[in-house]
Design a protein around this motif. Structure first.
Motif, PDB file in Angstrom:
ATOM      1  N   THR A  59     -24.428 -10.537  38.707  1.00 46.67           N
ATOM      2  CA  THR A  59     -25.672 -10.923  38.547  1.00 46.67           C
ATOM      3  C   THR A  59     -26.669  -9.806  39.370  1.00 46.67           C
TER       4      THR A  59
ATOM      5  N   THR B  49     -14.139 -13.838  39.598  1.00 51.47           N
ATOM      6  CA  THR B  49     -14.614 -15.151  39.267  1.00 51.47           C
ATOM      7  C   THR B  49     -15.095 -15.883  40.433  1.00 51.47           C
TER       8      THR B  49
ATOM      9  N   GLU C  79     -20.023 -13.865  40.528  1.00 48.01           N
ATOM     10  CA  GLU C  79     -21.150 -14.299  39.999  1.00 48.01           C
ATOM     11  C   GLU C  79     -22.340 -13.605  40.514  1.00 48.01           C
TER      12      GLU C  79
ATOM     13  N   ASP D 172     -17.375 -12.942  30.218  1.00 46.15           N
ATOM     14  CA  ASP D 172     -18.367 -12.964  31.101  1.00 46.15           C
ATOM     15  C   ASP D 172     -18.214 -12.225  32.309  1.00 46.15           C
ATOM     16  N   GLN D 173     -17.123 -11.734  32.791  1.00 48.67           N
ATOM     17  CA  GLN D 173     -16.973 -10.910  34.117  1.00 48.67           C
ATOM     18  C   GLN D 173     -16.890  -9.422  33.600  1.00 48.67           C
TER      19      GLN D 173
END
Length: 417
Positions: free
Chosen positions: A254, A245, A250, A82-83
């Protein structure tokens, strides 16, 4: 936008191609392409992925993001899928970062010629900081503090610092102590570090210690990388970014994904199949990476020798495939040929049949006698010759490599007869 021009290295590459097609015998050292044949296992993955014609997730399919996460985990940088964001090259990712993250950009001087124009395109001010004496790719720490203070006095807002490890254009790698010092400054000043590590797998000596800023300052470092240089896939356009992280990381990711959704939608499915295999690093890929890095190092060191014997100061190359000679020691001799700065020096080299990228195009001081030589263009004109160069125990002894190097040496010797 009215002041924008084509990227100088791409413009130069097109001009050289036209002149070579017209029969002009030029040796092209002005473009940083890894001139090696496409690796057969990756060609197979590309063909097998041709049926992947759906858009898929903007950030990339879970499998390719997982493979990229594994790549970073094996380099002491704990990473989850997810990174990760994949894209058509690292250039779009760097541009998206400029659009997603506010603030002006601190750059080493000299630096790859895309960083500053991208900052301007995003409405930012690029702030050039001199590099240390021992290496390029990073700002000198003492000069960095001074430049941050001076920029704020002028109303600038420096918030992003770009590091290139190893460096284009100097072909050198910043030491771990230097990286730690710069990370400490970044944390003190609240800077985002953008670590461009596209040449990480082109460190010449496998024993060289490589420290990523993400190991030292993990909460404020974004890593950009890709397959253009290490696996000679420049025309396939495969890039990867690894985000921190935590809430800030995030938020940045995004923003980059939002830009991607409006600009490139997603990395092409066949290229994701290639990237998944490459970043998984099976044995054949690891062997290819080692062979490529060895070849790049051998040839770069030979060109370094040639420039030094011609009178230049030049940092010994330790990574990537560049040398960045400084002809200041022979300024008086060059002045006899009306060579007084990097544009006139590059023109003099062109008259001698050698194409280089003048230092001022890389943000260097205009009156400096410096230019970039990209040594990765010397491995042969055909895929067969390039493969021979890659496989050879002594690539410098191959006739098609030696003849290019002999022409370069002759031209440098004629620079100051």
């Amino acid at each position: 936008m009215s002041d924008m021009r084509m990227s100088p290295n791409l413009a130069l590459n097109q001009l050289v191609a036209q002149r070579q097609a017209a029969g002009e015998p030029l040796i092209h050292l002005g473009f940083g392409e890894s001139r090696l044949p496409a690796f057969a296992p990756l060609v197979e993955r590309l063909a097998a992925g041709a049926t992947r014609n759906a858009y898929g997730p903007v950030a990339g399919a879970p499998a390719v993001r997982g493979a990229a996460a594994g790549y970073f985990n094996r380099r002491r940088i704990p990473t989850d899928a997810d990174q990760i964001v994949v894209a058509p090259g690292s250039k779009p990712l760097l541009m998206a970062l400029n659009l997603a993250v506010p603030g002006d950009v601190l750059l080493p001087r000299p630096a790859w010629n895309t960083y500053a124009p991208q900052a301007r395109l995003a409405g930012k001010h690029p702030i050039a900081v001199p590099i240390p004496e021992e290496c390029g790719g990073v700002p000198d720490p003492d000069a960095l503090r001074e430049c941050i203070t001076a920029a704020r006095v002028l109303g600038r807002d420096p918030r992003i610092m770009v590091l290139t490890l190893p460096d284009n254009p100097t072909g050198t790698l910043a030491s771990p102590p230097l990286i730690r010092e710069l990370c400490a400054i970044a944390e003190e000043e609240g800077l985002l570090i953008v670590s461009d590590e596209i040449y990480r797998d082109v460190v010449h000596d496998p024993a060289t210690e490589f420290l990523s800023p993400a190991e030292v300052a993990p909460e404020c470092t974004v890593i950009a990388t890709g397959l253009s240089k290490s696996l000679a896939l420049g025309g396939w356009r495969i890039g990867v970014a690894r985000f921190p992280t935590g809430p800030w990381g995030e938020w940045i990711r995004t923003g980059v994904v939002s830009v991607a959704s409006e600009v490139w939608s997603t990395l092409a499915g066949p290229m994701q199949a290639v990237a998944e295999y490459a970043f998984s690093e099976p044995q054949d890929v690891r062997d290819r990476l080692r062979a490529s890095a060895r070849l790049h190092g051998v040839v770069a060191r030979e060109v370094h020798r040639i420039t030094v014997e011609a009178g230049a100061r030049c940092r010994p190359p330790t990574g990537a495939f560049y040398v960045y000679p400084d002809f200041e020691p022979v300024r008086e001799e060059l002045a006899k040929y009306e060579v007084t700065d990097s544009p006139t020096l590059a023109r003099r080299m062109l008259d001698l049949g050698i194409v280089v990228l003048a230092g001022h195009l890389l943000g260097d001081e205009g009156d400096a006698l410096r230019f970039k030589c990209a040594t990765s263009m010397l491995y042969g004109e055909t895929a067969e010759q390039q493969q021979l160069s890659l496989d050879a125990q002594d690539p410098l002894a191959l006739p098609h490599v030696r003849s290019n190097l002999d022409r370069i040496e002759e031209s440098f010797q004629r620079l100051i007869p």
